[in-house]
Write a protein that holds these residues in place. Structure first.
Motif, PDB file in Angstrom:
ATOM      1  N   TRP A   1      21.246 -47.055 -58.403  1.00  0.00           N
ATOM      2  CA  TRP A   1      22.553 -47.527 -58.858  1.00  0.00           C
ATOM      3  C   TRP A   1      23.703 -46.893 -58.095  1.00  0.00           C
ATOM      4  CZ3 TRP A   1      22.125 -51.810 -61.262  1.00  0.00           C
ATOM      5  CH2 TRP A   1      21.062 -52.074 -62.121  1.00  0.00           C
ATOM      6  N   ALA A  37      25.504 -50.181 -62.070  1.00  0.00           N
ATOM      7  CA  ALA A  37      24.952 -50.074 -63.414  1.00  0.00           C
ATOM      8  C   ALA A  37      25.927 -50.539 -64.488  1.00  0.00           C
ATOM      9  CB  ALA A  37      24.539 -48.625 -63.690  1.00  0.00           C
ATOM     10  N   HIS A  88      16.107 -44.672 -59.254  1.00  0.00           N
ATOM     11  CA  HIS A  88      16.916 -45.879 -59.374  1.00  0.00           C
ATOM     12  C   HIS A  88      18.092 -45.758 -58.414  1.00  0.00           C
ATOM     13  CE1 HIS A  88      15.356 -46.042 -63.815  1.00  0.00           C
ATOM     14  NE2 HIS A  88      14.385 -46.130 -62.925  1.00  0.00           N
TER      15      HIS A  88
END
Length: 585
Positions: free
Chosen positions: A396, A429, A394
């Motif tokens: 973020w 996030a 991910h």
């Protein structure tokens, strides 16, 4: 206001500094020993200051906050106040600026990655306070653990304008002090990198309790975007509420129906688990960091396998890959590399015995910075190699992580012959903590910044946005009406079309991000995070006719046509804080 603030903000009246004067020179830098760093105050010939804090970082770290300078607020800051930070830095190197709550949950009002040049540069960072803070309850954080580097911190101040100035006014001022100017971008369209699979998204609302597979936002995405991939949440707590019991109803049924929708559309899928039933995982519902007892591995494996079989046999949906969401961090299952390898070693044969072709993603980590350290032991374990699929992470931390963290993913993919997938693509996030940020232009701009960097540095071939449903939404469900960020997504989707090959150009100066693709025709993306400027592009097909599409705070999908000259050059004007795409007609 401090004397320094008067110098730095003389064109903006009415503000008050929230930091003590020269506090950065007398505040210890935390975590020096963890990167074997050294700090001293040095005399400098700076623009308005004569002393600076010099931080010499010697070692690398996977966590940028391991070594950081934190400066507490000295005055009250009210929720919704607009503030303008000014940071004078000299490198070369990298830093990250945050204004955040000084205790858990570390609520962040702003996070901004800073590319520090070799000469003094003032970074102006406008933001709005997420909460009310009494003195000492919030702090400026300057994160410095981006590998070996020497950073001089010449001046730091944060001026609050309360409610007297809007955030847009502060943004306009910051931009006026930092024009992009003239930039040259040189392409070699024969020097290509990864081949794109394209863009997809997360469809995970049943994981959060929805008993419907699709919402208004999700339907809009499916009908208006080229969705090439979907990540679906398996609500294991709903599916397997007690040992040996599997319930095809409520949230579990909604997730299976979401898989069915994707199968009917021919969209490949990944299934990921966030939450497990308390009888299996223990602790409290939605508690992070819980470790699955080894004696429960087989029951968990059987529950996952049964879900995948039901998806295949009843809903006609074959799931390509499986993961535990962010198991490195523990949302909510936490596995060490050794533990997840052991789980895969047991699960792989069970999947095969049930006729499942589903493989395990490598990683699916919370960010890029943790990925290489987490995934490498899995890739080195030959006993599980046949059960492993693509590398997954991910992004973020895309606007703050070190270059090494991102390029390290590309290197790992190349070493093991694995494609790289970003399965939660975004830029912050913590954005859900802000007040209705989805419609703001900055959301779209910063998403483009994060996508461009991720594709360029990690060699990602697939980007799954978080989410294509009403969670970090692309559209206002009342209507539905597309936000700025939807138009940016559509713009980028057309550049990174399935089958196109990525081309990374040479750029003459920071502040502009640029990347291209070559398919049936060429396309390119320009992301300008600074003030207005002009870009000269070279290496394009000679005499090609192109369409230029501009999105910015004041423009939505402004289209014009242009022509590349006989030398393969094209000059375009770039508005402040804008996203441009250029596609061959």
């Amino acid at each position: 206001m401090t004397a320094l603030a008067l110098l730095l903000f003389q064109t903006l009246a009415g503000g008050q500094s929230i930091l003590a004067d020269n506090v950065h020179l007398v505040t210890p830098v935390a975590g020096l020993e963890r990167t074997h760093s050294e700090v001293k105050v040095v005399n400098v010939d700076g623009p308005g200051f004569t002393r600076a804090l010099r931080v010499h970082v010697k070692d690398r770290s996977n966590e940028t906050n391991i070594t950081q300078l934190t400066l507490p607020n000295a005055t009250v800051v009210e929720q919704g106040d607009t503030l303008l930070a000014s940071v004078w830095l000299k490198g070369p190197g990298q830093a990250e600026f945050l204004f955040e709550k000084s205790t858990d949950p570390w609520t962040k009002s702003v996070t901004r990655g800073l590319s520090v040049p070799s000469q003094w540069r003032r970074f102006l960072i406008p933001f709005r306070s997420a909460q009310t803070y009494n003195p000492g309850e919030a702090m400026v954080s300057l994160r410095l653990a981006f590998g070996p580097q020497t950073i001089d911190i010449g001046a730091v101040d944060v001026v609050s304008y309360g409610k007297t100035k809007t955030l847009d006014q502060l943004v306009e001022y910051a931009i006026s002090q930092s024009p992009l100017g003239e930039v040259r971008v040189d392409f070699n369209l024969k020097n290509t990198n990864q081949t794109m699979l394209g863009f997809g998204g997360n469809f995970c609302q049943p994981r959060y309790g929805s008993t419907e597979p699709m919402d208004v936002v999700g339907n809009y995405a499916l009908n208006h975007l080229n969705v090439v991939h979907a990540r679906i949440g398996l609500p294991l707590n709903s599916w397997n509420p007690s040992p040996g019991v599997y319930r095809d109803d409520a949230q579990a049924k909604a997730s299976l129906e979401a898989l069915q929708i994707m199968a009917r559309r021919g969209i490949p899928t990944v299934v990921s688990v966030w939450e497990g039933p308390t009888w299996m995982l223990g602790g409290n519902p939605e508690q992070n960091g819980r470790i699955l007892p080894r004696e429960k591995y087989r029951q968990c494996i059987d529950a996952i396998a049964e879900y995948l079989v039901v998806a295949r046999d009843k809903y006609r949906a074959n799931v390509g890959y499986f993961s535990f969401n962010e198991a490195d961090y523990g949302v909510n299952f936490k596995f060490s590399p050794q533990q997840i390898a052991d789980f895969i070693r047991q699960a792989g044969p069970v999947f095969e015995s049930r006729g499942l072709k589903t493989k395990f993603l490598v990683g699916d980590t919370a960010n890029a910075s943790n990925f290489v350290g987490y995934a490498t032991p899995l890739l080195e374990d030959r006993s599980i190699a046949r059960f492993l699929g693509p590398l997954a992470f991910h992004n973020w931390d895309a606007l703050s992580a070190s270059e090494q963290a991102y390029t390290g993913i590309a290197a790992l993919g190349k070493k093991y012959g694995k494609p790289v997938w970003c399965l939660e693509a975004g830029h912050d996030a913590q954005l859900w903590q802000a007040k209705d940020p989805w419609a703001d232009w900055e959301n779209g701009l910063r998403l483009a910044m994060a996508y461009e960097r991720t594709i360029r540095q990690t060699n990602a071939v697939l980007m799954d946005y978080w989410t294509y449903q009403d969670n970090y939404p692309l559209v206002d469900k009342q209507g539905p009406k597309p936000y700025h960020v939807f138009h940016v997504m559509k713009q980028m989707e057309n550049v990174f079309a399935p089958g196109s090959k990525v081309v990374n150009p040479k750029i003459s100066r920071p502040g502009l991000q640029a990347i291209g693709t070559v398919g049936k025709r060429f396309a390119l993306l320009l992301v300008n995070s600074e003030g207005p400027g002009a870009v000269t592009l070279t290496g394009l097909p000679k005499n090609a006719r192109v369409q230029v599409l501009v999105n910015s705070r004041d423009r939505r999908n402004l289209v014009r046509t242009a022509k590349v000259d006989s030398r393969g050059m094209l000059r375009v004007r770039v508005p402040m804080r804008s996203v441009l795409s250029i596609r061959q007609r």
